[in-house]
Design a protein around this motif. Structure first.
Motif, PDB file in Angstrom:
ATOM      1  N   THR A  38       0.788  -1.479   0.116  1.00 52.77           N
ATOM      2  CA  THR A  38      -0.596  -0.159  -0.162  1.00 52.77           C
ATOM      3  C   THR A  38       0.557   1.291   0.446  1.00 52.77           C
ATOM      4  OG1 THR A  38      -2.123  -1.601   1.585  1.00 52.77           O
ATOM      5  CG2 THR A  38      -1.612   1.349   1.126  1.00 52.77           C
ATOM      6  N   GLY A  39       1.970   1.252   1.430  1.00 49.89           N
ATOM      7  CA  GLY A  39       2.675   1.961   0.715  1.00 49.89           C
ATOM      8  C   GLY A  39       3.307   2.943  -0.679  1.00 49.89           C
ATOM      9  N   ASP A  40       3.739   1.422  -1.523  1.00 52.01           N
ATOM     10  CA  ASP A  40       4.582   1.609  -2.626  1.00 52.01           C
ATOM     11  C   ASP A  40       3.664   2.228  -3.487  1.00 52.01           C
ATOM     12  OD1 ASP A  40       6.925   0.324  -2.409  1.00 52.01           O
ATOM     13  OD2 ASP A  40       6.193  -1.843  -1.815  1.00 52.01           O
ATOM     14  N   ALA A  41       2.267   2.215  -3.046  1.00 50.31           N
ATOM     15  CA  ALA A  41       1.304   2.347  -4.358  1.00 50.31           C
ATOM     16  C   ALA A  41       1.091   4.032  -3.981  1.00 50.31           C
ATOM     17  CB  ALA A  41      -0.636   1.493  -3.761  1.00 50.31           C
ATOM     18  N   LEU A  42       0.570   4.328  -2.497  1.00 49.58           N
ATOM     19  CA  LEU A  42       1.251   5.611  -2.583  1.00 49.58           C
ATOM     20  C   LEU A  42       2.323   6.114  -2.630  1.00 49.58           C
ATOM     21  CD1 LEU A  42      -0.744   5.376   1.056  1.00 49.58           C
ATOM     22  CD2 LEU A  42      -2.105   6.220  -0.537  1.00 49.58           C
ATOM     23  N   TYR A  43       3.276   5.825  -2.818  1.00 49.53           N
ATOM     24  CA  TYR A  43       4.389   6.444  -3.151  1.00 49.53           C
ATOM     25  C   TYR A  43       4.547   6.753  -4.791  1.00 49.53           C
ATOM     26  CZ  TYR A  43       9.540   7.647  -4.510  1.00 49.53           C
ATOM     27  OH  TYR A  43      10.796   7.799  -4.681  1.00 49.53           O
ATOM     28  N   ALA A  44       3.434   6.117  -5.614  1.00 50.30           N
ATOM     29  CA  ALA A  44       3.069   6.409  -6.746  1.00 50.30           C
ATOM     30  C   ALA A  44       2.402   7.443  -6.998  1.00 50.30           C
ATOM     31  CB  ALA A  44       2.933   4.974  -7.661  1.00 50.30           C
ATOM     32  N   VAL A  45       1.620   7.514  -6.171  1.00 51.51           N
ATOM     33  CA  VAL A  45       0.328   8.852  -6.323  1.00 51.51           C
ATOM     34  C   VAL A  45       0.904   9.894  -6.054  1.00 51.51           C
ATOM     35  CG1 VAL A  45      -1.819   9.296  -4.510  1.00 51.51           C
ATOM     36  CG2 VAL A  45      -1.465   7.206  -5.462  1.00 51.51           C
ATOM     37  N   MET A  46       2.218   9.624  -4.967  1.00 49.90           N
ATOM     38  CA  MET A  46       2.471  11.294  -4.562  1.00 49.90           C
ATOM     39  C   MET A  46       3.520  11.166  -5.404  1.00 49.90           C
ATOM     40  SD  MET A  46       5.522  11.599  -1.803  1.00 49.90           S
ATOM     41  CE  MET A  46       6.775  10.744  -3.122  1.00 49.90           C
ATOM     42  N   MET A  47       3.745  11.052  -6.499  1.00 47.32           N
ATOM     43  CA  MET A  47       4.893  11.184  -7.904  1.00 47.32           C
ATOM     44  C   MET A  47       3.962  11.190  -8.523  1.00 47.32           C
ATOM     45  SD  MET A  47       7.776  11.568  -8.336  1.00 47.32           S
ATOM     46  CE  MET A  47       8.319  10.425  -7.477  1.00 47.32           C
ATOM     47  N   PHE A  48       2.902  11.016  -9.018  1.00 52.97           N
ATOM     48  CA  PHE A  48       1.854  11.542  -9.847  1.00 52.97           C
ATOM     49  C   PHE A  48       1.485  13.116  -9.304  1.00 52.97           C
ATOM     50  CE2 PHE A  48      -2.464  11.957 -12.135  1.00 52.97           C
ATOM     51  CZ  PHE A  48      -2.086  12.182 -12.651  1.00 52.97           C
ATOM     52  N   LEU A  49       1.182  13.015  -8.655  1.00 53.58           N
ATOM     53  CA  LEU A  49       0.847  14.347  -7.669  1.00 53.58           C
ATOM     54  C   LEU A  49       1.608  15.439  -8.208  1.00 53.58           C
ATOM     55  CD1 LEU A  49      -1.763  13.403  -4.635  1.00 53.58           C
ATOM     56  CD2 LEU A  49      -2.590  14.053  -6.923  1.00 53.58           C
ATOM     57  N   MET A  50       3.240  15.234  -7.378  1.00 54.83           N
ATOM     58  CA  MET A  50       3.790  16.313  -7.599  1.00 54.83           C
ATOM     59  C   MET A  50       4.089  15.910  -8.952  1.00 54.83           C
ATOM     60  SD  MET A  50       6.435  14.086  -4.688  1.00 54.83           S
ATOM     61  CE  MET A  50       8.085  15.314  -4.831  1.00 54.83           C
ATOM     62  N   ILE A  51       4.668  15.644 -10.214  1.00 52.37           N
ATOM     63  CA  ILE A  51       4.801  16.020 -11.219  1.00 52.37           C
ATOM     64  C   ILE A  51       3.539  16.622 -11.654  1.00 52.37           C
ATOM     65  CG2 ILE A  51       4.838  15.327 -13.545  1.00 52.37           C
ATOM     66  CD1 ILE A  51       7.308  14.417 -11.781  1.00 52.37           C
ATOM     67  N   LYS A  52       2.392  16.437 -11.780  1.00 47.12           N
ATOM     68  CA  LYS A  52       1.089  17.125 -11.665  1.00 47.12           C
ATOM     69  C   LYS A  52       1.247  19.148 -11.453  1.00 47.12           C
ATOM     70  CE  LYS A  52      -2.809  18.033 -13.968  1.00 47.12           C
ATOM     71  NZ  LYS A  52      -2.626  18.410 -15.163  1.00 47.12           N
TER      72      LYS A  52
END
Length: 126
Positions: A38-52
């Motif tokens: 779950t933490g790894d999936a959230l890491y990807a969500v965080m990265m998506f939001l940071m790039i956005k």
């Protein structure tokens, strides 16, 4: 002027979501009730939001490709074990950013997190 206000609003929302995702991701590592993936999936969500946040007017699909690529690059970088990069990984911030030990399942988690972002962003655009 109207576009600037719209972009500012979008960035504020992204910034708030990034903070929420980071806190949630850190908390997910503190309990055994939440699977580590779950933490790894959230890491990807965080990265998506940071790039956005950085590329506010860029198409969501491009954001997804960029953020997933970064997550994959970071994961594959864990196969490289030179003393200098291991030293970075041995401090808390370095470990949170670069991680420890390559896992194929992390790649799957990043893909799931990015896909979730793409599906949610599609709904928000409507």
């Amino acid at each position: 002027m109207k576009r600037q206000n719209s972009n500012l609003k979008k960035r504020l929302i992204c910034g708030l979501l990034i903070i929420i995702v980071i806190i949630t991701g850190l908390l997910s590592r503190k309990t055994i009730l939440i699977p580590a993936i779950t933490g790894d999936a959230l890491y990807a969500v965080m990265m998506f939001l940071m790039i956005k946040f950085l590329l506010i007017n860029t198409d969501y699909r491009k954001i997804g490709i960029i953020s997933l690529s970064i997550c994959f690059l970071i994961e594959f970088s864990q196969l490289y074990n030179a003393p200098w990069i291991n030293q970075i990984r041995n401090n808390t911030f370095g470990a949170l950013v670069l991680g420890h030990g390559f896992l194929w399942t992390d790649l799957l988690a990043y893909a799931v997190g990015t896909l979730a972002c793409l599906l949610l962003s599609k709904n928000f655009r409507k």
